[in-house]
Design an enzyme around this catalytic site. Structure first.
Site, PDB file in Angstrom:
ATOM      1  CG  HIS A 293       9.115  -0.200 144.653  1.00 11.68           C
ATOM      2  ND1 HIS A 293       8.482   0.723 145.449  1.00 11.68           N
ATOM      3  CD2 HIS A 293       8.122  -0.972 144.102  1.00 11.68           C
ATOM      4  CE1 HIS A 293       7.159   0.531 145.364  1.00 11.68           C
ATOM      5  NE2 HIS A 293       6.932  -0.489 144.567  1.00 11.68           N
TER       6      HIS A 293
ATOM      7  CG  ASP B 279      14.029   0.834 149.040  1.00  8.91           C
ATOM      8  OD1 ASP B 279      14.999   0.556 148.303  1.00  8.91           O
ATOM      9  OD2 ASP B 279      12.900   1.104 148.601  1.00  8.91           O
TER      10      ASP B 279
ATOM     11  CG  HIS C 224      11.145  -2.686 150.605  1.00 11.47           C
ATOM     12  ND1 HIS C 224      10.606  -2.070 151.715  1.00 11.47           N
ATOM     13  CD2 HIS C 224      11.410  -1.686 149.734  1.00 11.47           C
ATOM     14  CE1 HIS C 224      10.539  -0.772 151.503  1.00 11.47           C
ATOM     15  NE2 HIS C 224      11.015  -0.510 150.298  1.00 11.47           N
TER      16      HIS C 224
ATOM     17  CD  GLU D 165      10.550   4.300 148.212  1.00  9.49           C
ATOM     18  OE1 GLU D 165       9.877   5.110 147.582  1.00  9.49           O
ATOM     19  OE2 GLU D 165      10.261   3.090 148.309  1.00  9.49           O
ATOM     20  CG  ASN D 166      10.420   2.985 151.940  1.00 10.88           C
ATOM     21  OD1 ASN D 166      11.223   2.394 151.226  1.00 10.88           O
ATOM     22  ND2 ASN D 166       9.184   3.221 151.574  1.00 10.88           N
TER      23      ASN D 166
ATOM     24  CG  ASN E 182       6.879   4.327 145.329  1.00 12.78           C
ATOM     25  OD1 ASN E 182       7.975   3.896 145.671  1.00 12.78           O
ATOM     26  ND2 ASN E 182       5.752   3.836 145.803  1.00 12.78           N
ATOM     27  CG  HIS E 183       6.689   5.925 149.437  1.00 17.12           C
ATOM     28  ND1 HIS E 183       5.314   6.015 149.317  1.00 17.12           N
ATOM     29  CD2 HIS E 183       6.963   4.594 149.477  1.00 17.12           C
ATOM     30  CE1 HIS E 183       4.786   4.793 149.295  1.00 17.12           C
ATOM     31  NE2 HIS E 183       5.770   3.921 149.382  1.00 17.12           N
TER      32      HIS E 183
ATOM     33  CG  HIS F 143      12.014   3.122 143.560  1.00 20.70           C
ATOM     34  ND1 HIS F 143      12.700   2.763 144.679  1.00 20.70           N
ATOM     35  CD2 HIS F 143      10.720   3.234 143.944  1.00 20.70           C
ATOM     36  CE1 HIS F 143      11.881   2.680 145.703  1.00 20.70           C
ATOM     37  NE2 HIS F 143      10.669   2.959 145.275  1.00 20.70           N
TER      38      HIS F 143
HETATM   39 FE   LIG Z   1      10.967   1.376 149.284  1.00 13.87          FE
HETATM   40 FE   LIG Z   2       9.122   2.438 146.642  1.00 11.26          FE
END
Ligand SMILES: [Fe+2]
Ligand SMILES: [Fe+2]
Length: 261
Positions: free
Chosen positions: A178, A8, A180, A39-40, A67-68, A153
């Site tokens: 996810h 990520d 991290h 996603e981040n 999820n983001h 994820h």
């Molecule tokens: Fe993430």
């Molecule tokens: Fe995530």
């Protein structure tokens, strides 16, 4: 085929370090393809069109999400046109975007890339296990892809490990994202699926999973409704490099990488 997967990418420090180091990393590990979870990438939440362009120009071939995914409104139009960005598949049918990508950059070997959300602490519309069943069956045949990379994820280590055993021999790689924090459990299962519970993240070293320490402490210690913001400063790259057999789709080797400034 050598696959480089980047954990990520969080905010500006994550984007900066891949811009500075990814080309060399690709060369060092003879990577044929680079897949990165982003996603981040936009200040910790989601991705924008200009950030996606930037990440591709840094040497990433395919972006996966999580999820983001829809945290930024301009992703809605980007998702419909950019086939190099893969969003989770087990979400509402109303979500725009592509739930797979097929990489065939060397002109002969095809790598199918898919992305699924776990159920622990998230709220996907469909079981990731059932979604994986149908996608692997349909897409491997449809695209003639022997190699499959799943970015799973998910929050729970147990769910991520269970997924690898469930798909052992049917996919080349199950790479957890996810949480991290890179886990030291990279492994090849009995039927040839390479696994790591979490690849880790690419972002600020001095941070709470990529986010600003003071903001995180205000939330955790003082229980104040403080907005999260991405941390700044020295960065790191967390990733894995895996060698896949294009004939059998099996994973031959998998190693972790962690580069800190
Ligand atoms: Fe993430
Ligand atoms: Fe995530």
């Amino acid at each position: 085929m050598n696959v480089l997967f980047i954990g990520d990418i969080v905010g500006q420090p994550g984007r900066r370090i891949i811009k500075e180091r990814l080309r060399d990393l690709r060369r060092t590990y003879h990577a044929d393809v680079c897949v990165a979870n982003a996603e981040n990438a936009a200040a910790g939440f989601g991705i924008t069109a200009s950030i996606a362009k930037d990440i591709f120009s840094s040497g990433v071939d395919i972006i996966t999400m999580g999820n983001h995914t829809f945290a930024r409104s301009d992703f809605y139009s980007l998702a419909q046109s950019e086939q190099r960005i893969v969003r989770p598949a087990n979400v509402s049918m109303a979500w725009p975007g592509f739930d797979y990508a097929v990489w065939d950059g060397n002109g002969k070997d095809k790598l199918l890339i898919i992305n699924l959300l776990g159920r622990v602490g998230m709220d996907p519309c469909e079981s990731p296990f059932r979604a994986a069943d149908s996608m692997i069956k349909d897409y491997k045949e449809q695209f003639g892809a022997k190699m499959v990379l799943l970015d799973f994820h998910a929050e729970a280590t147990s769910e991520k490990i269970a997924m690898s055993y469930y798909l052992d021999g049917r996919v080349s790689l199950v790479l957890g994202t996810h949480t991290h924090v890179q886990t030291a459990d990279e492994n090849i299962l009995e039927r040839g699926t390479g696994h790591i519970t979490d690849v880790g993240m690419t972002g600020a070293v001095n941070s709470v999973i990529g986010m600003d320490v003071d903001a995180s402490l205000r939330r955790f210690v003082d229980c104040l409704p403080t907005s999260y913001k991405a941390a700044s400063g020295a960065a790191m790259i967390n990733g894995v490099v895996a060698e896949l057999d294009p004939e059998t789709g099996k994973c031959i080797s998998i190693i972790r990488i962690m580069i800190k400034e």
